[in-house]
Scaffold this active site. Structure first.
Site, PDB file in Angstrom:
ATOM      1  N   ASN A   1     -13.627  24.610   7.139  1.00 33.09           N
ATOM      2  CA  ASN A   1     -12.230  24.576   6.721  1.00 33.09           C
ATOM      3  C   ASN A   1     -11.345  25.095   7.843  1.00 33.09           C
ATOM      4  OD1 ASN A   1      -9.936  26.549   5.122  1.00 33.09           O
ATOM      5  ND2 ASN A   1      -9.980  24.368   4.665  1.00 33.09           N
TER       6      ASN A   1
ATOM      7  N   GLU B   1       8.777  33.953   4.087  1.00 37.09           N
ATOM      8  CA  GLU B   1       7.923  32.811   3.793  1.00 37.09           C
ATOM      9  C   GLU B   1       8.686  31.483   3.779  1.00 37.09           C
ATOM     10  OE1 GLU B   1       4.813  32.564   3.638  1.00 37.09           O
ATOM     11  OE2 GLU B   1       3.900  34.455   3.034  1.00 37.09           O
TER      12      GLU B   1
ATOM     13  N   TYR C   1      -3.273  30.197   7.428  1.00 41.04           N
ATOM     14  CA  TYR C   1      -3.200  31.401   6.614  1.00 41.04           C
ATOM     15  C   TYR C   1      -2.557  32.482   7.477  1.00 41.04           C
ATOM     16  CZ  TYR C   1      -6.874  28.719   4.285  1.00 41.04           C
ATOM     17  OH  TYR C   1      -7.600  27.724   3.683  1.00 41.04           O
ATOM     18  N   ARG C   2      -1.539  33.129   6.937  1.00 42.78           N
ATOM     19  CA  ARG C   2      -0.736  34.022   7.776  1.00 42.78           C
ATOM     20  C   ARG C   2      -1.579  35.159   8.340  1.00 42.78           C
ATOM     21  NH1 ARG C   2       3.032  36.871   3.106  1.00 42.78           N
ATOM     22  NH2 ARG C   2       1.984  38.893   3.085  1.00 42.78           N
TER      23      ARG C   2
ATOM     24  N   GLU D   1     -11.619  19.164   8.048  1.00 43.44           N
ATOM     25  CA  GLU D   1     -10.346  18.803   8.669  1.00 43.44           C
ATOM     26  C   GLU D   1     -10.550  18.086  10.000  1.00 43.44           C
ATOM     27  OE1 GLU D   1      -8.740  21.534   5.591  1.00 43.44           O
ATOM     28  OE2 GLU D   1     -10.586  21.414   6.758  1.00 43.44           O
TER      29      GLU D   1
ATOM     30  N   GLY E   1      -7.302  25.977   8.112  1.00 43.43           N
ATOM     31  CA  GLY E   1      -6.045  26.046   7.379  1.00 43.43           C
ATOM     32  C   GLY E   1      -5.102  27.055   8.001  1.00 43.43           C
TER      33      GLY E   1
END
Length: 277
Positions: free
Chosen positions: A80, A194, A84-85, A144, A82
């Protein structure tokens, strides 16, 4: 994407990518620009990390806003990537939000059940195809890298990480390698301005990553994006990718009669969907 600049053509390209994924190509270390320089004395407040305080009320500098956090399920090989902060917490520790409904949570739970820390890599300065898929909730279990390769029309070059079995983008600008403890948590992380245009809350007892090694290109470029109220660059990118991804989710679920859909930019590309049936 080598298509006409309209939503119909872009959506068709994404649909083709899901139908015909292209696996990544593993290249030797000497052919990976992300391995040109090695750092073991880690200081995330120094070069090559000119990380800004994006909003004046942020809890700290956010390293990860337009990047890829890479984890893996070692049983299936599912990787994965992605967004993510990642707040910089100390010179060698970053936060990493793990939400219960996100793919990285499934990987975290597997490593926790094994009683082991989870290997994590963070890639900064990505090929645009990887940026697109990192911001898109592709179906669970789908790599991905495979979808990015299909969008590109050729395999994405990857290289094995130095400290784990993770595969990282060979042509990224910067790679961070580390581990996420599964039995220890950071007291607080955030807040952060955000994507809906509001200050997000601070996370309590949150996951974090201990960075053990950094590799990067010579003279690397740090990449990030300013998050805030839509419409903006982020919502445009997420709206296109997530619309295609959600359509694929519904098709795989066997729901009939769906002609088209749009995850709207005005809904922050995540809270509002229009479906044509």
């Amino acid at each position: 994407l080598d298509v006409q600049p309209n939503t119909t053509s872009i959506a068709a390209k994404w649909e083709e990518a899901y139908r015909n994924p292209i696996p990544p190509k593993v290249v030797p270390r000497e052919q990976a620009p992300c391995k040109e320089v090695e750092l073991t004395d880690i200081d995330l407040y120094a070069e090559p990390f000119p990380v800004p305080l994006w909003h004046h009320e942020d809890g700290g500098p956010e390293l990860g806003t337009f990047h890829g956090v890479i984890t893996m399920d070692p049983e299936s090989g599912w990787i994965n990537m992605g967004i993510y902060r990642n707040e910089i917490l100390t010179k060698d520790i970053i936060g990493c939000i793990v939400c219960p409904n996100r793919d990285n949570a499934m990987h975290f739970n597997w490593w926790r059940d094994q009683g082991k820390p989870m290997p994590v890599c963070v890639a900064l300065g990505l090929d645009p195809y990887l940026s697109l898929v990192s911001a898109t909730a592709v179906p669970r279990g789908v790599n991905e890298y495979d979808i990015a390769g299909a969008l590109k029309g050729a395999p994405i070059d990857v290289v094995k990480a130095d400290l784990s079995d993770l595969l990282v983008p060979a042509r990224a600008e910067i790679i961070l390698e580390g581990e996420m403890p599964t039995d220890d948590f950071w007291p607080t992380e955030g807040p952060f301005g955000e994507f809906p245009g509001y200050m997000g809350v601070s996370a309590k007892d949150c996951q974090y990553v201990k960075i053990k090694k950094v590799t990067h290109r010579r003279n690397p470029i740090f990449q990030g994006t300013y998050e805030g109220r839509p419409p903006n660059e982020s919502t445009t990118m997420r709206s296109l990718g997530r619309s295609s991804a959600l359509l694929e989710h519904l098709r795989r679920a066997g729901i009939p009669g769906i002609k088209d859909l749009c995850v709207t930019p005005a809904g922050c590309a995540g809270f509002h969907v229009v479906v044509s049936i």
